[in-house]
Design an enzyme around this catalytic site. Structure first.
Site, PDB file in Angstrom:
ATOM      1  N   THR A   1     -94.984  17.692  13.501  1.00 46.20           N
ATOM      2  CA  THR A   1     -94.854  19.129  13.293  1.00 46.20           C
ATOM      3  C   THR A   1     -94.633  19.446  11.826  1.00 46.20           C
ATOM      4  O   THR A   1     -95.219  20.384  11.285  1.00 46.20           O
ATOM      5  CB  THR A   1     -93.671  19.681  14.109  1.00 46.20           C
ATOM      6  OG1 THR A   1     -93.770  19.174  15.423  1.00 46.20           O
ATOM      7  CG2 THR A   1     -93.682  21.169  14.123  1.00 46.20           C
TER       8      THR A   1
ATOM      9  N   LEU B   1     -91.411  11.131  17.422  1.00 41.38           N
ATOM     10  CA  LEU B   1     -92.287  11.359  16.273  1.00 41.38           C
ATOM     11  C   LEU B   1     -92.771  12.798  16.185  1.00 41.38           C
ATOM     12  O   LEU B   1     -93.511  13.161  15.290  1.00 41.38           O
ATOM     13  CB  LEU B   1     -93.493  10.427  16.351  1.00 41.38           C
ATOM     14  CG  LEU B   1     -93.149   8.963  16.028  1.00 41.38           C
ATOM     15  CD1 LEU B   1     -94.296   8.056  16.378  1.00 41.38           C
ATOM     16  CD2 LEU B   1     -92.785   8.812  14.564  1.00 41.38           C
ATOM     17  N   ARG B   2     -92.347  13.611  17.158  1.00 44.16           N
ATOM     18  CA  ARG B   2     -92.808  14.987  17.163  1.00 44.16           C
ATOM     19  C   ARG B   2     -92.377  15.706  15.881  1.00 44.16           C
ATOM     20  O   ARG B   2     -93.091  16.569  15.373  1.00 44.16           O
ATOM     21  CB  ARG B   2     -92.269  15.719  18.381  1.00 44.16           C
ATOM     22  CG  ARG B   2     -93.230  16.736  18.932  1.00 44.16           C
ATOM     23  CD  ARG B   2     -92.542  17.609  19.921  1.00 44.16           C
ATOM     24  NE  ARG B   2     -92.182  16.903  21.153  1.00 44.16           N
ATOM     25  CZ  ARG B   2     -92.952  16.885  22.239  1.00 44.16           C
ATOM     26  NH1 ARG B   2     -94.081  17.507  22.232  1.00 44.16           N
ATOM     27  NH2 ARG B   2     -92.575  16.256  23.315  1.00 44.16           N
ATOM     28  N   GLY B   3     -91.203  15.334  15.392  1.00 47.59           N
ATOM     29  CA  GLY B   3     -90.689  15.953  14.179  1.00 47.59           C
ATOM     30  C   GLY B   3     -91.633  15.759  13.009  1.00 47.59           C
ATOM     31  O   GLY B   3     -92.024  16.714  12.345  1.00 47.59           O
TER      32      GLY B   3
ATOM     33  N   ASP C   1     -87.271  21.169  22.137  1.00 43.24           N
ATOM     34  CA  ASP C   1     -88.179  20.228  21.497  1.00 43.24           C
ATOM     35  C   ASP C   1     -89.633  20.708  21.555  1.00 43.24           C
ATOM     36  O   ASP C   1     -90.458  20.315  20.740  1.00 43.24           O
ATOM     37  CB  ASP C   1     -88.024  18.884  22.211  1.00 43.24           C
ATOM     38  CG  ASP C   1     -88.663  17.767  21.427  1.00 43.24           C
ATOM     39  OD1 ASP C   1     -88.454  17.742  20.214  1.00 43.24           O
ATOM     40  OD2 ASP C   1     -89.377  16.955  22.038  1.00 43.24           O
TER      41      ASP C   1
END
Lengths: 341, 550
Positions: A277, A272-274, A191
Site C-alpha cells: 500500500t 506485506l500489505r503495508g 487492515d
C-alpha cells in the site's frame, strides 16, 4: 439529486483530501478510513468526491456497471449493447442494511407475481467499479463486516441461497468514516482499508471562519456556489485523469523499495500489505505530482496514512500511531531533508 | 446588557424559531421529565409546517427507512413497500432520546445532515448517568431545559406563518458569520456545526422579529440558544480544561484584538450570563458518563443483541422461535404458479407449512472483565500506574476476543465506576489518565460497586469476571468510618455475597509483602490469589489472561 459541496472548496483537511485523491488515481490502493471529531466534514468530503470523479463508461442497464458486454453477468439479462457514460457510482451502505440488501437476494416481486427465480442485485453490485461509503463504520453489525471483508478481499460477491447461485464482480473502493470515541474497528476490517486518516476541527480561528463562510454560501445557493468552484474542480479532475494514465509509467528505483521495506520493518507492521500500500500510494502521489520517479518525499508524505492503522497497538504510548510513524520516518530518512530529497 | 432569557421564554422561543425554519435548524433537544410543561411545549409543535410523527421506542431500521409491508404484500401478491419515518420530510418526536441506540442515532443524524427531518428529542435522563448520544447532541442546535418551569410560565405562542415567509429575505453579512464563529471558539466548542446552527437560529430570530437583516440582538439570542449548552469551557474561566483532549481551547482563547473581537466578547459575555448555575458542571458530568460508557459498540450493544443472524431454517412455529416472514415468502415464491393452478382458487399467495422458515440467531455472550482497583494512599502511586497499564494492555488484547472492560476504583471513603463496560480504547485511556490516588482503603465499597455493575451486566447477557488489585489493607468500613476491624468484616461479607453468583475472580496482591487477610478474602470469593509484589503491567496482564481464560 441535490448539488453536493464542491471538493476543492473544502478548507484544510489536506491529508483526507490527498488520501481520497490517491484512491481515485489508483483504486488498487484500497480504500480510505476517515476517523475523527464530529462536524469536521467527513461525509461532506465523500459526497464531494463523488461529484469530482471522472465519469465511467458502462453497458446500459448493466446492474454491475460493466464496461464491456462480455463482462455483464449472465443472470442480468442485459438487453442493450449501448455504452453509456455515467457518474462514478458512490454507494452508501446504511448502518441498518440487511444482509439481503448488501449482497442481493431473490427478487420477491418477480417470484411472487411470475413465479420466477430471479436475482435482485444488492448494494455490492451497484458499487462495482466505484466507491462504497460506510458512515459510522465502527457501528456496523459484525455479520455485515464479515461479509464485506470477504468481498473486499476476493473482489467477487457470491450468493448461494434460496435456490440462487449467483456470482458477480464487486470491486470497489471502501470509504469508511467514524468517530473513535463510539467504538473501535475490528483489526481485520482496519487492515482492509488502504489508507487511514485522522481529522480534527481546524484550530485556527481564520480557518474556522472560512469554513463557515463557504458552508453558508453553499447553503444559501448551492448551484451558484458550485459554479464558482467549477474551474478548480475541473482542474483537479484533469490532474487525476492524467495521473491515472501516468501511474503505470512511474519508475520505482531499487532504493525506494528498500526504503519501504526498512520503514515497515522498523515499525513492525504485520504482513506485506503495508509495504504494498505504501508503495502504491507513493506511486500514485508521484503520478499526481507529475513526477517520473517515486522518491523519498513521496514515501514520506504517504507513510502516515498508509501505515498508521497497521501498527501493533501500544496502549502505553500516549502519542497516537501517526506520531510513531512520523518518528520512525524521521529516524530512517533524517528529519530535515525534505527539501533536499 | 439585556438579561438572559428565562427557561420558559427560551423554550417557547425555541419552538417558535423551529416553526419558522424546521429543517434548516433541524430540531431541539428538550431536557425535561415528562409532565404538563413538556406536554404544553409539545402541543406547540403542531405549529411546525411538517407532519408530526412519533418515533416508537423500539423502532427498528425498517420503521425509520421503510421496509416490506407484510399485510399488503400478502394481499396483493406482490412486494409492497412501506415508507419509513425518514422517507418524507417530517417532524419527529423522539421520546426517551437518551436511550436511543447508537445505530438508530446515527440514522437520525444522517437524516439531519440531509436536512430531511426536524427532531424533537425528549431527553429524560438523570444528569450524570444518561445523556443524548453524541451523534444527536452535536447536530441538534437548540437545547431547552424545563426544570422548574410550570405550564403557565410559558409565554403565549405566536404565529410563525408571516415570519416563515420572511425568512428567505433575511440578509446576513460575513461579519455576523465571523462573530458567531469567534463566539463558539471562545466557548471552547470544537464542532463546526455549532456556528452554522447559531447562524440558522439568528436568521430565524430576525425573521421572527420582523427584520430583514441580522441585528446584534439576533446574534445574542442565537448564541444563547445554540452555543451555551455545547460550551466545553466556561468563557474566561482561567482554570485549564481538566482533560488533555481539548488543547485547542487554550490556543483559541487568546483575545482577538481586531474590531470584531469586541462584539464577539459581548456575545460570549451574554452566553456566560445565560449559563444556569451548575449547568456546565452537569453537562460535563453527562459528557464524562457518556465517555465512560463508551457508547457505541461498547455499552449498548449487548442490550438488544440477539447474536448474529444465521440463515433461516425450515421448521414449525412452536412459540419458541419467530417466523422469518421474508424468508418464508422467498421459500414459497417459486411455487406460486404451480400451486395457484392446483389449488384453483384466487388467493393472492399460497403458503404451505413446509415453506415456514424460522429465525435463528447465534447467541454469543460477551465477556466483561471488571477491574476493581485500589487507588488508596497505601497502594503506592507506582502500583496504580502498573494497574492502569495492565488494564490498557488487556483491553487492547481483549479487542480480538470481543471482551468488554469496566473499571471500578476505590479510595477515600467510597468507590466509583470510572469506566462502565466498554471496548473503546480511547475512552479507557482518557478515564485511566484521570484516575487520582490517595486516601483510605474502602475495600468493601469497591467490591459492592463492582457487584452491582456485574449484576447489571449479566442482566444484559454478559458474563462478568473480576480482577481485584489491592494491597488488602482495608481500613474504611461500608458506612465510611475509619475502622479497620469493621472494614475487614464488611469486605468479607460483600465477598461472600459475590461468591454466590459464581462469577470467576482473581485477587492480585500488590502489596510489598503478601497479606494473609487478602488470601482469606480470596478464599471467600472463591478466587485465584496471586501475590505479585514485583509485578509490572505485562506480567500482570499475562497472569490475568491465563487465570480468566482457564
Amino acid at each position: 439529486m441535490t448539488q453536493p459541496f464542491p471538493f476543492s472548496a473544502i478548507v484544510g483537511q489536506d491529508e483526507m483530501k490527498q488520501a481520497m485523491i490517491l484512491t481515485a488515481v489508483d483504486p488498487r490502493i484500497g480504500g480510505v478510513l476517515v476517523f475523527g471529531d464530529r462536524g469536521t466534514g467527513k461525509s461532506t468530503a465523500v459526497r464531494a468526491l463523488a461529484a469530482l470523479l471522472p465519469k465511467i463508461d458502462q453497458i446500459e442497464g448493466c446492474p454491475v456497471n460493466s464496461a464491456r458486454l462480455s463482462d455483464c453477468p449472465g443472470w442480468a439479462e442485459v438487453k442493450s449493447k449501448r455504452r453509456v457514460e455515467r457518474p462514478m457510482p458512490v454507494i452508501d451502505l446504511p448502518l441498518g442494511a440487511t444482509e439481503d440488501r448488501v449482497t442481493g437476494a431473490l427478487d420477491i416481486e418477480r417470484a411472487l407475481t411470475r413465479g420466477e427465480t430471479a436475482f435482485e442485485p444488492g448494494l455490492l453490485a451497484r458499487a462495482n467499479r466505484g466507491y462504497l461509503y460506510i458512515d459510522e463504520v465502527n457501528l456496523l453489525e459484525d455479520h455485515i463486516v464479515d461479509l464485506l471483508l470477504d468481498v473486499a478481499q476476493s473482489g467477487e460477491n457470491v450468493v448461494e441461497r434460496e435456490g440462487l447461485s449467483i456470482r458477480h464482480p464487486a470491486r470497489f473502493v471502501l470509504v469508511g468514516s467514524g468517530n473513535p470515541e463510539e467504538g473501535e474497528l475490528r483489526p481485520q476490517l482496519l487492515d482492509r482499508f488502504g489508507l487511514s486518516v485522522e481529522v480534527e476541527s481546524p484550530r485556527e480561528v481564520e480557518q474556522r471562519i472560512e469554513v463557515i463562510r463557504r458552508r453558508d454560501a453553499y447553503e444559501r445557493n448551492p448551484a451558484d456556489f458550485a459554479k464558482t468552484w467549477n474551474a478548480e474542480d475541473a482542474r483537479l479532475r484533469r490532474r487525476i485523469v492524467t495521473a491515472r494514465d501516468a501511474v503505470a509509467r512511474i519508475e520505482t528505483p531499487e532504493q525506494t523499495l528498500r526504503d519501504c521495506a526498512e520503514l515497515c520493518l522498523a515499525l513492525g507492521t504485520d504482513g506485506l500489505r503495508g509495504e504494498l500500500t505504501l508503495l502504491r500510494a507513493a506511486r500514485a502521489l508521484a503520478a499526481f505530482d507529475g513526477a517520473a520517479v517515486v522518491e523519498r518525499a513521496h514515501l514520506r508524505a504517504v507513510a502516515a496514512p498508509a501505515l498508521r492503522h497497521r501498527l501493533r497497538r501500544d496502549p502505553l504510548d500516549e502519542a497516537g500511531s501517526g506520531a510513531r510513524v512520523a518518528r520512525t520516518v524521521d529516524g530512517l530518512f533524517g528529519a530535515f531533508r525534505t527539501a533536499a530529497e | 446588557m439585556t438579561s438572559p432569557l428565562s427557561p420558559a421564554a427560551r423554550a417557547a422561543l425555541a419552538l417558535e424559531l423551529l416553526a419558522i425554519d424546521p429543517l434548516g435548524l433541524g430540531g431541539v433537544w428538550i431536557r425535561a421529565r415528562s409532565g404538563p410543561t413538556r406536554d404544553a411545549l409539545l402541543d406547540r409543535a403542531s405549529a411546525l409546517p411538517l407532519p408530526l410523527r412519533r418515533l416508537p421506542p423500539d423502532a427498528g431500521d425498517d420503521a425509520l427507512s421503510g421496509g416490506t409491508d407484510l399485510g399488503a404484500t400478502l394481499a396483493a401478491g406482490g412486494l409492497v413497500r412501506r415508507p419509513g419515518l425518514l422517507s418524507t420530510h417530517a417532524a419527529l418526536i423522539v421520546p426517551m432520546a437518551e436511550r436511543v441506540r447508537p445505530r438508530c442515532a446515527a440514522r437520525l443524524g444522517q437524516a439531519l445532515d440531509r436536512r430531511a427531518v426536524c427532531l424533537l428529542a425528549l431527553d429524560e435522563g438523570d444528569a450524570a448517568e444518561e445523556a443524548l448520544p453524541t451523534a444527536l447532541a452535536d447536530r441538534l442546535p437548540i437545547a431547552v431545559f424545563l426544570d422548574g418551569v410550570r405550564p403557565a410560565d410559558l409565554p403565549p405562542a405566536r404565529d410563525a406563518q408571516a415570519a416563515r415567509a420572511r425568512l428567505a429575505e433575511v440578509r446576513h453579512d460575513s461579519g455576523a458569520l465571523q462573530e458567531l464563529t469567534l463566539a463558539s471558539t471562545a466557548l471552547g466548542i470544537s464542532s463546526l456545526r455549532a456556528p452554522l446552527a447559531a447562524l440558522a437560529a439568528a436568521r430565524a430570530h430576525a425573521a421572527h422579529a420582523g427584520r430583514d437583516a441580522l441585528a446584534a440582538e439576533d446574534l445574542r439570542v442565537a448564541v444563547e440558544l445554540t452555543l451555551v449548552h455545547r460550551a466545553e469551557a466556561a468563557p474566561q474561566d482561567d482554570a485549564p480544561p481538566s482533560t488533555a483532549s481539548e488543547p485547542e481551547t487554550e490556543d483559541d482563547r487568546d483575545p482577538h484584538d481586531d474590531a470584531s473581537g469586541k462584539q464577539s466578547e459581548t456575545l460570549t459575555e451574554a452566553a456566560r450570563a445565560a449559563l444556569p448555575p451548575g449547568l456546565l458542571a452537569q453537562l460535563s458530568a453527562a459528557r464524562a458518563a457518556r465517555m465512560a460508557r463508551g457508547s457505541g459498540s461498547g455499552g449498548t450493544k449487548q442490550g438488544g443483541r440477539r447474536g448474529r443472524p444465521l440463515p433461516a431454517r425450515p421448521g414449525r412455529p412452536d412459540g419458541s422461535a419467530r417466523i422469518d416472514i421474508v424468508a418464508t415468502l422467498r421459500a414459497a415464491a417459486p411455487w406460486q404458479t404451480i400451486r395457484r393452478r392446483d389449488a384453483q382458487d384466487d388467493r393472492a399467495i399460497h403458503v404451505r407449512p413446509r415453506d415456514i422458515r424460522l429465525r435463528r440467531h447465534e447467541e454469543h455472550a460477551d465477556r466483561l472483565l471488571v477491574f476493581v482497583v485500589d487507588a488508596s494512599g497505601s497502594a503506592a502511586m507506582a502500583r496504580l500506574a502498573q494497574a492502569k497499564g495492565a488494564v490498557e494492555l488487556l483491553l487492547s488484547e481483549a479487542y480480538s476476543r470481543r471482551d468488554h472492560v469496566a473499571l471500578v476504583a476505590f479510595r477515600g471513603a467510597s468507590a466509583e465506576v470510572l469506566l462502565s463496560p466498554t471496548r473503546s480504547l480511547v475512552s479507557t485511556k482518557r478515564q485511566l489518565a484521570e484516575l487520582p490516588g490517595g486516601g483510605g482503603t474502602p475495600l468493601a465499597a469497591g467490591l459492592q460497586v463492582a457487584a452491582t455493575l456485574a449484576a447489571q451486566a449479566s442482566g444484559r447477557g454478559m458474563t462478568p469476571s473480576f480482577a481485584l488489585l489491592t494491597d488488602g489493607r482495608a481500613n474504611i468500613s461500608l458506612d465510611g468510618r475509619p475502622d479497620r476491624a469493621a472494614a475487614s468484616a464488611d469486605a468479607q461479607r460483600v465477598a461472600a455475597t459475590l461468591r454466590r453468583h459464581g462469577w470467576p475472580a482473581l485477587v492480585i496482591d500488590t502489596g510489598r509483602r503478601p497479606a494473609p487477610a487478602l488470601r482469606t478474602l480470596a478464599g471467600t470469593l472463591d478466587a485465584h490469589y496471586l501475590p505479585l509484589p514485583h509485578a509490572d503491567a505485562a506480567t500482570m496482564s499475562r497472569a490475568l489472561a491465563a487465570t480468566l481464560d482457564g
